[in-house]
Design an enzyme around this catalytic site. Structure first.
Site, PDB file in Angstrom:
ATOM      1  N   ARG A  67       0.817  -1.232   0.000  1.00  0.00           N
ATOM      2  CA  ARG A  67       0.000   0.000   0.000  1.00  0.00           C
ATOM      3  C   ARG A  67       0.852   1.285   0.000  1.00  0.00           C
ATOM      4  NH1 ARG A  67      -2.985  -3.621  -0.644  1.00  0.00           N
ATOM      5  NH2 ARG A  67      -5.144  -3.813   0.101  1.00  0.00           N
TER       6      ARG A  67
ATOM      7  N   CYS B 232     -10.659   0.162   3.165  1.00  0.00           N
ATOM      8  CA  CYS B 232     -10.065  -0.057   4.489  1.00  0.00           C
ATOM      9  C   CYS B 232      -9.422   1.249   4.967  1.00  0.00           C
ATOM     10  CB  CYS B 232      -9.020  -1.162   4.427  1.00  0.00           C
ATOM     11  SG  CYS B 232      -9.780  -2.784   4.249  1.00  0.00           S
TER      12      CYS B 232
END
Ligand code: EPU
Length: 303
Positions: free
Chosen positions: A178, A227
């Site tokens: 990420r 998320c």
């Protein structure tokens, strides 16, 4: 309004861009929160150089708004101009098993366009919302696929120099979980991906299976930014928050989803400050219970 020079605004139009003053960011982000900001929509990529140079000369800070699907924007008026590339998802170029995709293209649609040409390997990304450029910046991933390893080259506009560069993974760009090595003022323009030849039907079956799994475990019908926190190494943040019994916990209109505890949803016209307070509460409780410091996955825009 940050940009209040009528001459510059008129020039912007002639370069192939459009000025949209005081846009409520809650209408431009999937989370549905955020105060007003001036936007410049870049319709022709050639407009990037003069627009950013003009902003620099006037001492106006700028940022980049992609699909707005991973952004938590503060409620107060933003002291920056946000640039947005106009979507252009039909311009994918195919050459053997490599594809050239514009950064403003929608990720899910691009995956399916490639699938129609019997090119797969990106199926896991089909339900990840947002643009291809945003996916590159965050090294988006799901169900065992990350976009980073598929990249062969990226054309980037460097905000720091006003120049375009072609980057390859071996020299100048790297991807981690990420995270990518791009600077915050780098603007991705296009990417070449290397895919795997695979029959369309096979790709479609895989996509359907993953969509079903996603629908079963994520609140796809509600306003969210995906998320909110990253997973700490070897752990699942969703599981940690769930085990603390925090599903359904709310601050104002921001609520921990009952379906997946790492998704915070906007249920009752939440404000950004509701989300900030709920995130602080979660961080505190997780730290106290597990000694784990959660790191944001969502990009926070505050003045
Ligand atoms: N779990 C719970 N309770 C919850 C949520 C999850 O017990 O409320 C458990 C699940 O039962 C499972 C484990 O935690 O045993 C992992 O859950 P899941 O498979 O949903 O994966 P995740 O680690 O929570 C990651 C990514 C998602 C991605 C999915 C699927 C991060 C932070 N999240 O979630 O990505 O869609 O895997 O591959 O890396 C995003 O990036 O925005 C995102 C949603």
């Amino acid at each position: 309004m940050i940009l209040s020079d009528p001459q510059f605004v008129a020039q912007i139009e002639t370069w192939g861009a459009r000025f949209a003053p005081e846009q409520p960011l809650r209408e431009h982000t999937s989370l549905g929160v955020g105060g007003p900001a001036d936007l410049i929509v870049i319709q022709r990529l050639e407009a990037l150089e003069p627009v950013t140079e003009g902003l620099r000369q006037r001492g106006i800070a700028w940022g980049l708004l992609g699909g707005g699907t991973n952004v938590l924007a503060a409620d107060e008026p933003h002291q920056k101009v946000y640039l947005r590339l106009a979507p252009n998802s039909h311009d994918i170029e195919f050459r053997g098993n490599t594809v050239r995709v514009p950064a403003a293209a929608e990720l899910g649609r691009s995956v399916m366009e490639c699938a129609k040409r019997n090119l797969g390997g990106m199926e896991g990304l089909v339900g990840v919302p947002g643009s291809v450029g945003g996916a590159l910046r965050m090294n988006a991933g799901a169900y065992g696929t990350e976009i980073g390893p598929l990249v062969r080259s990226i054309t980037v506009f460097r905000g720091s120099t006003g120049r375009r560069e072609e980057l390859v993974p071996q020299g100048g760009v790297s991807f981690q979980y990420r995270k990518s090595s791009f600077a915050s003022d780098d603007i991705m323009l296009g990417v070449t991906l290397e895919l795997k030849e695979r029959p369309f039907r096979e790709i479609l079956d895989h996509v359907k299976l993953l969509n079903q799994r996603r629908r079963g475990s994520q609140p796809l019908k509600e306003k969210s930014a995906g998320c909110i926190f990253k997973n700490p190494p070897g752990l699942s943040t969703g599981k940690l928050i769930d085990e603390l019994g925090m599903k359904g916990t709310g601050v104002g209109g921001a609520v921990v989803s009952e379906r997946h505890a790492n998704f915070l949803v906007n249920r009752h016209s939440a404000t950004a400050s509701d989300f900030f307070r709920l995130m602080d509460l979660i961080r505190e409780r997780v730290l106290r219970a597990y000694g784990v410091e959660l790191e944001e996955e969502v990009i926070v825009w505050k003045n």
